[in-house]
Design an enzyme around this catalytic site. Structure first.
Site, PDB file in Angstrom:
ATOM      1  N   CYS A   1       0.846  -1.196   0.000  1.00 32.37           N
ATOM      2  CA  CYS A   1       0.000   0.000   0.000  1.00 32.37           C
ATOM      3  C   CYS A   1       0.882   1.246   0.000  1.00 32.37           C
ATOM      4  O   CYS A   1       1.844   1.324   0.766  1.00 32.37           O
ATOM      5  CB  CYS A   1      -0.903   0.008   1.231  1.00 32.37           C
ATOM      6  SG  CYS A   1      -1.984   1.449   1.326  1.00 32.37           S
TER       7      CYS A   1
ATOM      8  N   THR B   1      -0.655   4.448   0.071  1.00 37.49           N
ATOM      9  CA  THR B   1      -1.566   5.554   0.390  1.00 37.49           C
ATOM     10  C   THR B   1      -0.867   6.657   1.171  1.00 37.49           C
ATOM     11  O   THR B   1      -1.048   7.851   0.902  1.00 37.49           O
ATOM     12  CB  THR B   1      -2.778   5.029   1.184  1.00 37.49           C
ATOM     13  OG1 THR B   1      -3.550   4.177   0.331  1.00 37.49           O
ATOM     14  CG2 THR B   1      -3.655   6.166   1.687  1.00 37.49           C
TER      15      THR B   1
END
Length: 362
Positions: A186, A188
């Protein structure tokens, strides 16, 4: 006006668990089973509270079959068709109570979930999964699904703060997924600057959920059995794993050989690879928030699961918890500046070592 919260939030790498007096003689005495009664569905569940993530290369039907033998749960990824589900259900009807059908908040996803659940009533779990669980659209989707399926256990997320845990529980969810940005594939936090250190997120969200008789899943950030134990120690009722379950026979995808080593592909569900595969590419208005990597081929997932549970059992013996249920009451975290002595490098993964030896002798 922007504001700064000065209290330091912590991740798994920032702490260790302090050992405590124990009367346990062996790891075999530790009971890793849990039993829960869920807030809104009113259903009871018993099993080992470890969940395979709803990712293409983790939450597969093959993974569900193997994990069901260990009484784990699998959140099956949302890209299987209703026909795929029908074929799976015909072959493995006994596995259906241990899986969750997954989807987002879109009308198409909810319609697909509805079709699958109507065809297969033995499925007990629904996983409503979006990157940003703070959206009012998502909260309304949870309400709508609860209204349509009053007796199913709803997993919803992801969020990282107590007030949103409470909002989702009061909107009909039973189990809240906690974690924004901690996953191994991830990005993000890098792309958006948004996130929350996972240990503190679990501590705060578990406290909020348990005040309403709800439950939480620590989703992301675990790199080893010790991290899984820390998540349970912080109050997580379940721990969801992605990267730790990637690279196995049951993980989906083909094996790749590079320089004599067998590897498997693993990618985030917001990566450009996932979006190209399922949506035809990355939309112009958004950026990829995941990455694609290759991980060592690890053989059957059962070996890794036994290693994870062995580590958790050992943690319980160190703190004097005879049951997994007791670990959060027995856990005291201490802040540290260093966790490991890595003078000889990273300790090998036993499962990877065994597969590597077989490759050489084979």
């Amino acid at each position: 006006m922007p504001r700064i919260e000065t209290e330091v939030r912590l991740d798994f790498k920032d702490v260790l668990i302090r050992p405590k007096r124990s009367t346990l003689k062996s790891r075999s005495q530790v009971d890793v089973q849990r039993e829960f009664r869920f807030l809104n569905s009113k259903r009871t569940w018993s099993g080992v509270p470890v969940i395979a993530a709803n990712m293409d290369t983790v939450g597969t039907f093959e993974m569900a079959v193997e994990l069901a033998k260990l009484e784990f749960i699998t959140c099956v990824h949302k890209h299987y068709t209703p026909q795929d589900w029908a074929t799976f259900a015909a072959k493995h009807p006994d596995v259906l109570p241990t899986v969750a059908v997954s989807g987002g908040s879109s009308a198409a996803d909810v319609e697909k979930i509805t079709a699958i659940l109507k065809s297969h009533p033995d499925i007990r779990f629904i996983c409503l999964d979006v990157a940003n669980g703070y959206s009012e659209v998502f909260v309304q989707a949870v309400r709508n699904v609860r209204s349509a399926f009053p007796e199913h256990t709803i997993i919803a997320g992801n969020v990282v703060t107590g007030e949103m845990v409470e909002e989702l529980l009061l909107s009909g969810a039973d189990i809240i997924k906690v974690g924004i940005g901690p996953g191994s594939v991830c990005t993000t936090r890098k792309q958006t600057g948004v996130g929350y250190p996972q240990l503190s997120a679990v501590l705060e969200c578990a406290d909020a959920a348990h005040g309403l008789n709800g439950h939480v899943i620590s989703d992301g950030g675990c790199t080893c059995p010790g991290d899984v134990a820390k998540a349970f120690g912080a109050g997580a009722d379940f721990v969801m794993l992605g990267g730790m379950l990637a690279g196995h026979d049951e993980s989906g995808g083909d094996k790749i050989e590079i320089n004599g080593k067998l590897l498997k592909k693993f990618y985030g569900m917001s990566s450009s690879e996932a979006m190209k595969k399922h949506n035809g590419g990355v939309a112009e208005y958004r950026a990829s928030e995941g990455k694609s990597v290759t991980v060592p081929y690890r053989g059957p997932v059962s070996g890794t699961c036994k290693e994870i549970l062995g580590g958790v059992r050992s943690t319980c013996t160190y703190v004097g918890a005879s049951k997994l249920k007791e670990i959060s009451k027995r856990t005291t975290f201490i802040r540290v500046s260093q966790q490991l002595n890595e003078v000889f490098g990273r300790a090998p993964n036993e499962q990877e070592e065994q597969v590597s030896k077989k490759q050489k002798t084979g």
